[in-house]
Write a protein that holds these residues in place. Structure first.
Motif, PDB file in Angstrom:
ATOM      1  N   GLN A  72       0.824  -1.212   0.000  1.00 45.33           N
ATOM      2  CA  GLN A  72       0.000   0.000   0.000  1.00 45.33           C
ATOM      3  C   GLN A  72       0.854   1.256   0.000  1.00 45.33           C
ATOM      4  N   ILE A  73       1.941   1.250   0.783  1.00 43.96           N
ATOM      5  CA  ILE A  73       2.832   2.415   0.802  1.00 43.96           C
ATOM      6  C   ILE A  73       3.436   2.635  -0.576  1.00 43.96           C
ATOM      7  N   LEU A  74       3.814   1.556  -1.240  1.00 42.70           N
ATOM      8  CA  LEU A  74       4.332   1.682  -2.605  1.00 42.70           C
ATOM      9  C   LEU A  74       3.272   2.252  -3.543  1.00 42.70           C
ATOM     10  N   ALA A  75       2.026   1.823  -3.376  1.00 36.80           N
ATOM     11  CA  ALA A  75       0.948   2.348  -4.219  1.00 36.80           C
ATOM     12  C   ALA A  75       0.780   3.845  -4.001  1.00 36.80           C
ATOM     13  N   TRP A  76       0.806   4.278  -2.746  1.00 43.43           N
ATOM     14  CA  TRP A  76       0.688   5.716  -2.453  1.00 43.43           C
ATOM     15  C   TRP A  76       1.872   6.478  -3.027  1.00 43.43           C
ATOM     16  N   MET A  77       3.059   5.900  -2.922  1.00 45.05           N
ATOM     17  CA  MET A  77       4.230   6.557  -3.487  1.00 45.05           C
ATOM     18  C   MET A  77       4.053   6.785  -4.981  1.00 45.05           C
ATOM     19  N   TRP A  78       3.551   5.773  -5.686  1.00 46.51           N
ATOM     20  CA  TRP A  78       3.363   5.913  -7.125  1.00 46.51           C
ATOM     21  C   TRP A  78       2.253   6.907  -7.449  1.00 46.51           C
ATOM     22  N   CYS A  79       1.234   7.009  -6.590  1.00 45.32           N
ATOM     23  CA  CYS A  79       0.208   8.047  -6.775  1.00 45.32           C
ATOM     24  C   CYS A  79       0.841   9.433  -6.717  1.00 45.32           C
ATOM     25  N   ILE A  80       1.697   9.625  -5.723  1.00 48.64           N
ATOM     26  CA  ILE A  80       2.350  10.929  -5.538  1.00 48.64           C
ATOM     27  C   ILE A  80       3.285  11.227  -6.707  1.00 48.64           C
ATOM     28  N   VAL A  81       4.083  10.234  -7.108  1.00 52.10           N
ATOM     29  CA  VAL A  81       5.002  10.421  -8.236  1.00 52.10           C
ATOM     30  C   VAL A  81       4.228  10.752  -9.511  1.00 52.10           C
ATOM     31  N   PHE A  82       3.133  10.045  -9.747  1.00 47.90           N
ATOM     32  CA  PHE A  82       2.327  10.326 -10.936  1.00 47.90           C
ATOM     33  C   PHE A  82       1.771  11.746 -10.902  1.00 47.90           C
ATOM     34  N   SER A  83       1.300  12.186  -9.736  1.00 47.22           N
ATOM     35  CA  SER A  83       0.737  13.537  -9.655  1.00 47.22           C
ATOM     36  C   SER A  83       1.812  14.592  -9.884  1.00 47.22           C
ATOM     37  N   PHE A  84       3.029  14.353  -9.370  1.00 48.54           N
ATOM     38  CA  PHE A  84       4.115  15.297  -9.648  1.00 48.54           C
ATOM     39  C   PHE A  84       4.468  15.295 -11.125  1.00 48.54           C
ATOM     40  N   TYR A  85       4.448  14.141 -11.737  1.00 42.03           N
ATOM     41  CA  TYR A  85       4.754  14.041 -13.160  1.00 42.03           C
ATOM     42  C   TYR A  85       3.735  14.812 -13.989  1.00 42.03           C
ATOM     43  N   VAL A  86       2.460  14.654 -13.644  1.00 42.24           N
ATOM     44  CA  VAL A  86       1.401  15.370 -14.356  1.00 42.24           C
ATOM     45  C   VAL A  86       1.444  16.849 -13.990  1.00 42.24           C
ATOM     46  N   GLY A  87       1.935  17.147 -12.784  1.00 49.80           N
ATOM     47  CA  GLY A  87       2.063  18.535 -12.368  1.00 49.80           C
ATOM     48  C   GLY A  87       0.812  19.087 -11.728  1.00 49.80           C
ATOM     49  N   SER A  88       0.028  18.227 -11.098  1.00 49.28           N
ATOM     50  CA  SER A  88      -1.226  18.690 -10.535  1.00 49.28           C
ATOM     51  C   SER A  88      -1.531  17.952  -9.245  1.00 49.28           C
ATOM     52  N   ILE A  89      -1.896  18.711  -8.215  1.00 53.63           N
ATOM     53  CA  ILE A  89      -2.324  18.096  -6.968  1.00 53.63           C
ATOM     54  C   ILE A  89      -3.704  17.476  -7.144  1.00 53.63           C
ATOM     55  N   VAL A  90      -4.461  17.982  -8.113  1.00 48.68           N
ATOM     56  CA  VAL A  90      -5.770  17.401  -8.412  1.00 48.68           C
ATOM     57  C   VAL A  90      -5.592  15.966  -8.896  1.00 48.68           C
ATOM     58  N   ALA A  91      -4.562  15.730  -9.701  1.00 49.56           N
ATOM     59  CA  ALA A  91      -4.290  14.373 -10.178  1.00 49.56           C
ATOM     60  C   ALA A  91      -3.991  13.457  -9.011  1.00 49.56           C
TER      61      ALA A  91
END
Length: 163
Positions: free
Chosen positions: A79-98
């Protein structure tokens, strides 16, 4: 998938098989006709590649997390890895909404998986748990009124039109 190719003097014979033993049997049949060469190869199609890749990352019984003996710890690390990838994806997209959308989607997905696994395990270990499970709300469980007055219902009557 397995592909067997037999090279003869004037032609080439190629067949694909899903079952390993069928492929071995065909290879032996081709070999009995004295080809110049016979090749036997394992072919990974895209569907199998995606399935194996998914299980290699997401299945904690097949990925390196399987070496952690405690199942709860394994689950938490995943689960922690899943959350990490959520955060990385949102930074990549450049949006906290993502991140918000991704986090909510992961919460819903994980909750649905937990509820489903819990239901399956309960059904497997304690099947009698569901014997008195209400499949519908009987009409006697509700209060009935007529002309503003409460109607007294028989407590022994389950209600419903088919009972």
């Amino acid at each position: 998938m397995y592909r067997v190719t037999g090279y003869f003097k004037d032609k080439k014979v190629v067949r694909a098989f899903i079952d390993l033993y069928d492929a071995i049997d065909f290879r032996d049949s081709v070999d009995a006709h004295y080809p110049l060469k016979v090749t036997f190869e394992k072919v990974i199609d895209m569907r199998e590649f995606i399935y194996d890749s998914w299980n290699g990352v997401m299945n904690m019984d097949r990925n390196p997390l399987r070496h952690i003996p405690d199942l709860s710890t394994r689950h938490m690390v995943l689960q922690i890895l899943a959350w990490m990838w959520c955060i990385v994806f949102s930074f990549y997209v450049g949006s906290i909404v993502a991140f918000g959308i991704s986090a909510i989607a992961h919460i819903l997905l994980l909750a649905a998986i937990v509820i489903t696994v819990g239901t399956f395990e309960t059904a497997k270990r304690r099947p009698n748990f569901f014997s008195n499970f209400p499949t519908s709300t009987p009409s006697r469980a509700r209060t009935m009124f007529f002309n503003g007055k409460r109607i007294k219902l028989d407590p022994q009557d389950k209600g419903g039109e088919h009972e």
